[in-house]
Every structure is written in structure tokens, then in C-alpha cells.
Scaffold this motif. Structure first.
Motif, PDB file in Angstrom:
ATOM      1  N   TRP A  48     -34.818  47.695 -13.012  1.00  0.00           N
ATOM      2  CA  TRP A  48     -33.662  48.201 -13.731  1.00  0.00           C
ATOM      3  C   TRP A  48     -33.616  47.520 -15.114  1.00  0.00           C
ATOM      4  O   TRP A  48     -34.091  46.398 -15.293  1.00  0.00           O
ATOM      5  CB  TRP A  48     -32.375  47.857 -12.979  1.00  0.00           C
ATOM      6  CG  TRP A  48     -32.160  48.630 -11.705  1.00  0.00           C
ATOM      7  CD1 TRP A  48     -32.867  48.524 -10.566  1.00  0.00           C
ATOM      8  CD2 TRP A  48     -31.136  49.592 -11.466  1.00  0.00           C
ATOM      9  NE1 TRP A  48     -32.370  49.351  -9.603  1.00  0.00           N
ATOM     10  CE2 TRP A  48     -31.285  50.037 -10.130  1.00  0.00           C
ATOM     11  CE3 TRP A  48     -30.096  50.131 -12.249  1.00  0.00           C
ATOM     12  CZ2 TRP A  48     -30.452  50.982  -9.554  1.00  0.00           C
ATOM     13  CZ3 TRP A  48     -29.256  51.070 -11.659  1.00  0.00           C
ATOM     14  CH2 TRP A  48     -29.432  51.503 -10.343  1.00  0.00           C
ATOM     15  N   VAL A  71     -31.618  52.864 -15.164  1.00  0.00           N
ATOM     16  CA  VAL A  71     -32.996  53.233 -14.838  1.00  0.00           C
ATOM     17  C   VAL A  71     -33.344  54.454 -15.666  1.00  0.00           C
ATOM     18  O   VAL A  71     -32.649  55.477 -15.608  1.00  0.00           O
ATOM     19  CB  VAL A  71     -33.174  53.548 -13.341  1.00  0.00           C
ATOM     20  CG1 VAL A  71     -34.546  54.181 -13.086  1.00  0.00           C
ATOM     21  CG2 VAL A  71     -33.021  52.294 -12.507  1.00  0.00           C
ATOM     22  N   THR A  73     -35.967  57.257 -16.083  1.00  0.00           N
ATOM     23  CA  THR A  73     -37.048  57.854 -15.291  1.00  0.00           C
ATOM     24  C   THR A  73     -38.094  58.558 -16.144  1.00  0.00           C
ATOM     25  O   THR A  73     -39.056  59.103 -15.602  1.00  0.00           O
ATOM     26  CB  THR A  73     -36.465  58.882 -14.302  1.00  0.00           C
ATOM     27  OG1 THR A  73     -35.847  59.943 -15.031  1.00  0.00           O
ATOM     28  CG2 THR A  73     -35.446  58.235 -13.388  1.00  0.00           C
ATOM     29  N   ALA A  82     -37.032  51.489  -7.767  1.00  0.00           N
ATOM     30  CA  ALA A  82     -36.525  50.306  -8.470  1.00  0.00           C
ATOM     31  C   ALA A  82     -35.319  49.784  -7.705  1.00  0.00           C
ATOM     32  O   ALA A  82     -34.392  50.542  -7.410  1.00  0.00           O
ATOM     33  CB  ALA A  82     -36.139  50.643  -9.908  1.00  0.00           C
ATOM     34  N   THR A 163     -37.479  57.869  -8.236  1.00  0.00           N
ATOM     35  CA  THR A 163     -37.728  58.864  -9.292  1.00  0.00           C
ATOM     36  C   THR A 163     -38.139  60.191  -8.688  1.00  0.00           C
ATOM     37  O   THR A 163     -38.729  60.259  -7.608  1.00  0.00           O
ATOM     38  CB  THR A 163     -38.824  58.373 -10.250  1.00  0.00           C
ATOM     39  OG1 THR A 163     -40.029  58.155  -9.501  1.00  0.00           O
ATOM     40  CG2 THR A 163     -38.410  57.073 -10.925  1.00  0.00           C
TER      41      THR A 163
END
Length: 599
Positions: A48, A71, A73, A82, A163
Motif C-alpha cells: 500500500w 493502492v 492498480t 497487497a 487487483t
């Protein structure tokens, strides 16, 4: 512009780290996140980011403003993870964890998934307790976690992003620990461990403070085991309800930790972990041992000290059945040995031991079976209704009532025909095995008997343990042709013109002598000129007469006498003897002839 987010609220003494240190307030995301006790995982795919757009402005319209954990992506393939860890916490009083989250996307596609985990006592991660699919709203939303993990256990909240392969942002902010219950999510009370026997339903009762409404999802979440759906909800008051969950048909694989879960519109509530203990009902490893055997009982040693499964053993039973499976029974046993009584003789049984531990369904499967057979028993009685169905002169056929196992009390037995009779003043005793025992009309023929003889007959039923006799039956064989009159008994007293013939009855009469037939004829004479052709004839005598006077014979002439005796069946073989009339003096032939003619 969004204000700075607070890491942890000022709740001195409410929340402790695992080491017992107190968190104080005033730790903001515009400071280093590590100063708030946050940490990044070392085994995930990326980290992060700590973002503060006030100190480092951005022109990206999809990124939120303020200070937060983010985060990005963009440029990351699908499936990367993550993890952001909150400090380990212990709960000494009711509290609520509150946080905000943000999702945006340049392509208007979900950039990923935001999951929240609660790991207890450094245990496994388990399944997410809260998640969103990552649909881009480009607004800050609020969620709350009603975590009921009680001291001395500790727990850790973990934020995870997975993700999706699309560009976008997922962020969290204002993670706060509040010193009061969650406003929109119920709090669970402590749930208890449950112990059941394999195959039974394990019921968890989850009491909660708060309200539940239609649309809330309740379930029992297992850690490395299957989840269980809601069985029923019972509302006990305006601010309390009890949810029941069943783990059905439990096996050893279902044993483990479970916690109650509720997902509401405002967040998620979780209970402490409770242990499901699944006990395997005990099963003996070895079959019982045979101590002694009788015709109607079996003494066995249970031989159940070694088991598969779990104890303690609170009850023992002996299950036994016939090897054919047509009948079975089960008896409780309060010692290490047991006498199984009232059994059938000469019958094979299978005997198993069942063991029971506490709780419903605590009786295990039958252990390995002992296969053994009872002894034979003394026959119940001898054969009945012995009767004659055919009588001949030298054989008789008898019949009796058929009998079965209920009489023989043994599957291996003999039926002997015992008979005796007199022959020439000597008693003859004989025995024969009858093989016609399974017939619906059993019978036996005794052969080689003497005609017109009383025969004493009885049947003897025998097995390895004893014998029983039928009543005696006296049968007389039928008559037959008699034997020959003894030749030596044919005696003749001779005179000049007469012969007094006498004899004895046959040695073997084979019945009642009803008649004697005597034939005679002249066979030779001292006078060769005498015509002997008319010197023959036949005489019949009653059976009680054994003599006859023949007269009008020629002197000096030899006569042949043949005697046959007769019964109702006919004449027997002949016996022959010869006698010669006497000569007293010379007689002139014509005078002699005239004398014969006169006679």
C-alpha cells in the motif's frame, strides 16, 4: 477537501497491543503510518502507498484528496495482492472499528477487490469477513466492524486489495476504534465450544446485541473448514436475538474453529472463535473371544480394550445374529465377559461388540465379528407315527411323521432303523441307516426278511449329543411258498398190499400249511409181468394231517411217493421217497391178478 484521517481514537486502557502497551490518540495518516503501528506484509505482491495530496498535490481527477492509504492498480496484472496490517488488539470492553473506503477507475471497470480479514492469536488468515467488489463510485463510503474477540485472546485487522487487471484506485481512511457499540451492526456475545459425535449435527447458538433486519446475511464461518448456513433466528427482545447454525453430518474433517458472522448494510459483525470438537465413536479393533460354548449359550470375552475412535467408554453392548442374517439381537453388557443365552443349537452366529461414548450418536459401528457355532442338543423326541405301508413275504416298508431341526436340534444326525426277528429259534438283530429323512413322506424298506415272521421295528434318532427312540412296532411278514417236507421225515410202514405213509411239516413253513399233496406211482416189481401203469394216483390231505394209508397195492412192488406242502401262497418244492411192499408167499399169477382186480 477531506480532513486528515485518524489512525486510532484516544481510548486509553481500551485497546492494548499484544505486549500490553496503550495506544494514544493523535496519530494521523499524514504522519508515517508505521508510527501508528501499521505494517506491510512481507509475503504479498506489492505494498500500500501512504498518500497526502495536501503536501504533494496531484492533478489526477480519479484520485481522492487528503491523507490516506492507497493502492494504485494501474499496470498490475490480475490477482496480485497487497496487505496492510493494523496493530494487534485485545478487547477489554465493547468497541467498534470504523473506517472509510474509496474506489475509482479510469475505465469505469472495477480496479480490484477490497477485503478485510480478522486474524486471531496469530492464527491462519481464514476467509474475509467483509469485502466489496471494487465497483468505482469515486466517493468515500463508511463501514464498521463489530469484532467480538475477548481477552485474553488478541486479534489483528488486515486490509487486502486483490487487483483485477484494470486501472484504478482503492483507498482507506479514518480507521477509528470507537468506545461504544457499532450503530448499524449487532455485536455477538461469546459463543461456546461444541462437542459432537461424528455423523451428528453440531449446533452453534450465537446470541447478539442489536437488531437484524431482512436483507442481513448471517452465517457460521469456519477457518479451514466448511461454512454453515443459518438455521433459524429467534428474537428474544427488541435489542437481542439468537441465531442458530447447524454443521450437518459432521466428520473429523469438520473439526476446527468457527465464528458467527452477520453482514448488514452498515458493516459486519463477527464473534469469537469457538472450537468444534468432533469425536469419533469408538469401535473395537479385535473381535470378541470365545470362552466356552454350549447348545443354547455362548460365553464370550468382549476383548474391547483396544479401540479406534474416541473414549471415554460409557456403555458396552453385544450384538449377535445368525450367520444367515435372518435374526439378530443386541444386549447391554456391564462386565468384560458375557453369556449369550437362549440360542438355537447347532447354529452359526456372528457376534460383535458395540461401544458408546457420551453424547447423541456416541455408539460406534460394530467391531470385527466372532463367527462361531453352538453345540448340538439332545433330540427333543423320537420319531412319531411309525406305521406300515406295505408288507410282503420278505420285506416290509414303514413310514413315519417327518421331522425337522426343531426335533433333531442338530443339523448333523442319523436315523437308524432297528429291527429284530426269529430265524430257526435264533434272534436276529439288524440296524440300517435311513437316508430318506428330508422327504415330506419319509419311508424305509427292510428287505431279506423271513416270511411269516414277526419283526419288531423301531426308529432311533441320534446326533452327537444324544439319542431318542420311537415306539416299537410289531409287523408280521406275509406268507410265502413253504419249504420242502424233510425227506428223512417221510417214513413208510410196509405190508403186502398196504403202505402207511407219514411225514413231518416243512422245517420252514413260511405260513400256515393248508394242504399236503401226495403223488405216488409204482416204479418196479419183483414180478416183471405185472402191469404197473395203473398203480399211480394223487391224494390231498389237510394241513393238520401228516399221514395216509395206501392200500390195494401189489406185493413186492416199489412205490415212489412225492409230497408237497402248500400255504395260501401255493405249493412248495416236492420231497420224494420210495418204499417196497412185502411178499408173504408165492401166489399163482392168475389168483394174484384176480386179487388185485378185486381190490
Amino acid at each position: 477537501m477531506r480532513r486528515l484521517g485518524t489512525c486510532l481514537a484516544t481510548l486509553a486502557g481500551l485497546l492494548l497491543t499484544a505486549a500490553g502497551e496503550t495506544f494514544s490518540g493523535g496519530c494521523l495518516f499524514d504522519e508515517l503510518y508505521t508510527s501508528c503501528g501499521y505494517s506491510q506484509a512481507e509475503d504479498d505482491d506489492f505494498n500500500w502507498e501512504q498518500v497526502n495530496t495536501l503536501t504533494k498535490p496531484t492533478s489526477d481527477p480519479w484520485m481522492p484528496s487528503g491523507s490516506f492509504m492507497l493502492v494504485n492498480t494501474s499496470g498490475r496484472p490480475e490477482g496480485q495482492r497487497a496487505h496492510l496490517y493494523l496493530p494487534q488488539l485485545k478487547e477489554n470492553d465493547t468497541h467498534c472499528i470504523d473506517f472509510h473506503y474509496f474506489v475509482s477507475s479510469k475505465s469505469n471497470s472495477a480496479p480490484g477487490f477490497l477485503n478485510v480479514y480478522v486474524k486471531v492469536n496469530n492464527g491462519p488468515l481464514g476467509n474475509p469477513i467483509w469485502n466489496i467488489s471494487g465497483d468505482p463510485t469515486r466517493t468515500w463510503n463508511r463501514a464498521e466492524l463489530a469484532i467480538s474477540t475477548f481477552w485474553p485472546n488478541f486479534y489483528q485487522v488486515i486490509f487486502e486489495v486483490v487487483t483485477s487487471g484494470h486501472q484504478g484506485y482503492l483507498a482507506i481512511d479514518e480507521v477509528k476504534v470507537l468506545g461504544h457499540p457499532c450503530t448499524r451492526t449487532p455485536h455477538f456475545l461469546r459463543i461456546q465450544n461444541v462437542e459432537v459425535n461424528a455423523g451428528q449435527f453440531a449446533t452453534f447458538q450465537c446470541s447478539a446485541i442489536g437488531r437484524t433486519v431482512a436483507g442481513d446475511r448471517l452465517w457460521l464461518q469456519g477457518i479451514d473448514v466448511r461454512d454453515a448456513p443459518l438455521k433459524e433466528i429467534k428474537v428474544t427482545s427488541s435489542r437481542r436475538f439468537i441465531a442458530s447454525f447447524n454443521v450437518v453430518n459432521t466428520t473429523k474433517q469438520d473439526a476446527g474453529k468457527y465464528r458467527c458472522m452477520i453482514r448488514t448494510e452498515g458493516g459486519v459483525g463477527i464473534s469469537n472463535y469457538a472450537e468444534l470438537v468432533v469425536k469419533e465413536p469408538p469401535v473395537p479393533i479385535a473381535p470378541p473371544q470365545l470362552a466356552s460354548v454350549g447348545a443354547t449359550y455362548l460365553w464370550i470375552q468382549l476383548n474391547a480394550n483396544s479401540i479406534n475412535g474416541d473414549g471415554p467408554i460409557v456403555a458396552r453392548e453385544v450384538e449377535y445374529c445368525t450367520a444367515s442374517g435372518s435374526w439378530n439381537d443386541r444386549q447391554p453388557v456391564d462386565s468384560t465377559s458375557y453369556k449369550i443365552g437362549h440360542l438355537d443349537p447347532d447354529t452359526e452366529y456372528e457376534i460383535s461388540v458395540l461401544l458408546t461414548r457420551p453424547g447423541e450418536g456416541g455408539t460406534g459401528s460394530p467391531g470385527p465379528a466372532l463367527r462361531t457355532r453352538t453345540k448340538c442338543a439332545d433330540p427333543m423326541r423320537g420319531p412319531r407315527k411309525l406305521e406300515v405301508v406295505e408288507v410282503k413275504s420278505r420285506q416290509i416298508t414303514i413310514r413315519w411323521e417327518p421331522f425337522g431341526y426343531n426335533v433333531t436340534r442338530c443339523h448333523s444326525y442319523n436315523l437308524t432303523v432297528h429291527y429284530c426277528y426269529q430265524v430257526a429259534g435264533q434272534e436276529q438283530v439288524r440296524e440300517e441307516i435311513s437316508w430318506d429323512t428330508d422327504n415330506s413322506h419319509p419311508q424305509h424298506t427292510i428287505t431279506n426278511l423271513s416270511p411269516y415272521t414277526n419283526v419288531s421295528v423301531k426308529l432311533i434318532l441320534m446326533n452327537p449329543e444324544g439319542r431318542k427312540e420311537s415306539q416299537e412296532l410289531i409287523v408280521q411278514t406275509d406268507e410265502d411258498l413253504p419249504g420242502a417236507v424233510p425227506t428223512e421225515s417221510i417214513q413208510g410202514s410196509t405190508f403186502e398190499e398196504k403202505i402207511f405213509l407219514q411225514w413231518r411239516e416243512p422245517t420252514q413253513t413260511y405260513g400256515v400249511i393248508t394242504l399236503y399233496e401226495i403223488t405216488y406211482k409204482a416204479v418196479s416189481s419183483f414180478d416183471p409181468e405185472i402191469d404197473l401203469s395203473n398203480q399211480s394216483g394223487r391224494v390231498s390231505k389237510l394241513g393238520n394231517e401228516t399221514h395216509f394209508l395206501f392200500f390195494g397195492l401189489y406185493p413186492g412192488t416199489t412205490y415212489s411217493f412225492t409230497i408237497r406242502a402248500s400255504t395260501a401262497k401255493g405249493f412248495g418244492p416236492p420231497a420224494t421217497n420210495q418204499f417196497t411192499t412185502k411178499i408173504s408167499g408165492y401166489i399163482h399169477k392168475p389168483v394174484y391178478s384176480q386179487l388185485i382186480a378185486t381190490i
